[in-house]
Design a protein around this motif. Structure first.
Motif, PDB file in Angstrom:
ATOM      1  N   LEU A   1      21.446  10.089  -6.615  1.00 35.43           N
ATOM      2  CA  LEU A   1      21.933   9.330  -5.476  1.00 35.43           C
ATOM      3  C   LEU A   1      20.795   8.589  -4.763  1.00 35.43           C
ATOM      4  N   ALA A   2      19.631   9.215  -4.696  1.00 35.69           N
ATOM      5  CA  ALA A   2      18.490   8.556  -4.064  1.00 35.69           C
ATOM      6  C   ALA A   2      18.117   7.288  -4.830  1.00 35.69           C
ATOM      7  N   GLU A   3      18.110   7.382  -6.155  1.00 34.24           N
ATOM      8  CA  GLU A   3      17.776   6.214  -6.976  1.00 34.24           C
ATOM      9  C   GLU A   3      18.863   5.146  -6.876  1.00 34.24           C
ATOM     10  N   GLU A   4      20.105   5.586  -6.841  1.00 33.10           N
ATOM     11  CA  GLU A   4      21.236   4.650  -6.841  1.00 33.10           C
ATOM     12  C   GLU A   4      21.450   3.992  -5.484  1.00 33.10           C
ATOM     13  N   LEU A   5      21.353   4.785  -4.414  1.00 30.25           N
ATOM     14  CA  LEU A   5      21.705   4.291  -3.081  1.00 30.25           C
ATOM     15  C   LEU A   5      20.512   3.802  -2.266  1.00 30.25           C
ATOM     16  N   ARG A   6      19.311   4.250  -2.622  1.00 27.67           N
ATOM     17  CA  ARG A   6      18.089   3.890  -1.887  1.00 27.67           C
ATOM     18  C   ARG A   6      18.263   4.101  -0.377  1.00 27.67           C
TER      19      ARG A   6
END
Length: 215
Positions: free
Chosen positions: A43-48
């Protein structure tokens, strides 16, 4: 400006409570929820998001390892939240690049303040944890020969060493500027240079190093 947060917590009831607290603030938006470390990284990579609120003990991938991946990817700042204040968790999280460390018994206003502080690029360490860090370093720091300079300081100017010492006290950019009688923008520049020269990922890591060096 709205602060976007991903909440990573494996206990659904606790996660729901955190989401409720964060959602009550007009300047904070819960961008996503993760039930394990792998999902938190994804999610961190996807949503920034601006901040990942990261539990330490989670299935599939622990919070310290997840923090290391998120910080290495440059996807978000990480605020670690846990029921444990054991040194191994504190050191592990900070060395993984976490920007802050709060205990789960932190009240709602302090939690919101912590998220805002980390999102602003500052470090946030719970007072109880700070006391443990200081005690640990005071008890375990190896003595240096008289007049010997720690090798970590060789690359820093005198002013940058003073800034590193201020970071060790947990001072914000504004407080550093007031202490050292400089503009806040200048203090921010010095902080960036210190982090760059010492190859540190966060102010919290700089604070950890400053305490270790006895600054």
């Amino acid at each position: 400006m709205v602060i976007r947060v991903v909440v990573a917590e494996d206990q659904s009831a606790v996660r729901a409570g955190l989401v409720l607290i964060l959602g009550s603030a007009p300047d904070i938006e819960v961008a996503g929820e993760a039930a394990d470390g792998e999902e938190a990284v994804r999610l961190a990579e996807e949503l920034r998001p601006d901040v990942v609120l990261m539990d330490v003990q989670m299935p599939r991938l622990d919070g310290v390892s997840a923090t290391r991946r998120v910080v290495a990817g440059g996807w978000a700042d990480v605020l670690v939240l846990t029921t444990f204040d054991l040194d191994e968790y504190v050191f592990g999280a900070l060395r993984a690049g976490a920007s802050g460390f709060l205990l789960k018994d932190t009240d709602a206003p302090a939690l919101l303040a912590g998220v805002r502080t980390v999102a602003a690029g500052e470090g946030m360490i719970a007072p109880a944890v700070t006391r443990r860090l200081i005690a640990a370093f005071a008890a375990g720091r190896a003595p240096r020969p008289a007049g010997a300079e720690p090798p970590e300081l060789a690359a820093l100017t005198r002013r940058e060493r003073e800034v590193l010492g201020c970071l060790g006290e947990g001072l914000s950019n504004a407080q550093i500027a007031a202490r050292l009688k400089m503009a806040e923008a200048t203090a921010k520049t010095h902080v960036s240079r210190v982090l760059g020269k010492l190859e540190l990922r966060s102010r919290a890591q700089a604070a950890l190093l400053a305490k270790e060096l006895g600054l």
